[in-house]
Design an enzyme around this catalytic site. Sequence first.
Site, PDB file in Angstrom:
ATOM      1  N   ASP A   1      -7.005  -1.208  -4.568  1.00  0.00           N
ATOM      2  CA  ASP A   1      -8.084  -1.081  -3.557  1.00  0.00           C
ATOM      3  C   ASP A   1      -8.943   0.335  -4.137  1.00  0.00           C
ATOM      4  O   ASP A   1     -10.375   0.183  -3.876  1.00  0.00           O
ATOM      5  CB  ASP A   1      -7.348  -0.365  -2.425  1.00  0.00           C
ATOM      6  CG  ASP A   1      -6.648  -1.269  -1.722  1.00  0.00           C
ATOM      7  OD1 ASP A   1      -6.910  -2.345  -1.633  1.00  0.00           O
ATOM      8  OD2 ASP A   1      -5.828  -0.783  -0.899  1.00  0.00           O
TER       9      ASP A   1
ATOM     10  N   ASP B   1       0.819  -1.147   0.121  1.00  0.00           N
ATOM     11  CA  ASP B   1      -0.078  -0.180  -0.042  1.00  0.00           C
ATOM     12  C   ASP B   1       0.776   1.389  -0.099  1.00  0.00           C
ATOM     13  O   ASP B   1       1.940   1.324   0.399  1.00  0.00           O
ATOM     14  CB  ASP B   1      -0.966  -0.058   1.273  1.00  0.00           C
ATOM     15  CG  ASP B   1      -1.975  -0.937   1.186  1.00  0.00           C
ATOM     16  OD1 ASP B   1      -2.289  -1.433   0.019  1.00  0.00           O
ATOM     17  OD2 ASP B   1      -2.364  -1.527   2.045  1.00  0.00           O
TER      18      ASP B   1
END
Length: 165
Positions: free
Chosen positions: A146, A128
């Site tokens: 995401d 991330d």
Amino acid sequence: MKFLKFNNIKSLFKNITNIYFILIIIIIFTIDRFSKLVIINNFSQDAFHLNDFINFDLIWNTGIGFGLLSSELNLIYNSVTILIGLVILILFYISIISQNLDKLIYSVIIGGALGNFYDRLAYSAVPDFIDLHFNSFHWFTFNGADIFITLGILAFLMKSFLVKN
């Protein structure tokens, strides 16, 4: 029952529109992989401040969205990974038997989910790196996959509320 109509893998390609939606999945997966490789290869230690609201800061997430279910235990990590894989397969099956708008929505979700699933298998964690913030408030760090998953879920919810069957 609609689920019983899928007899074999050949029926997947009988409907040419399914190929278009598989291409959407591949394109989204590729965009996600490219963005993650750029970050992994260039921003491994220090955060890059794009502007006053966005940083690129690589973190490795062993959980699911927002770091939920993060664990150092292999049993939990592997169980969650298997569950995610099964959900992707179920979504893929549902998308095949769905109408075109639903196929598009599921394709966006599946493309993002496959990106994160690949990372779980390849790295034992998901990279991330997008850090949105305002002053000292930071949102959860996330990645391109995401974004696609979230957009797909939002489209699904909007369709559920706005389109009557």
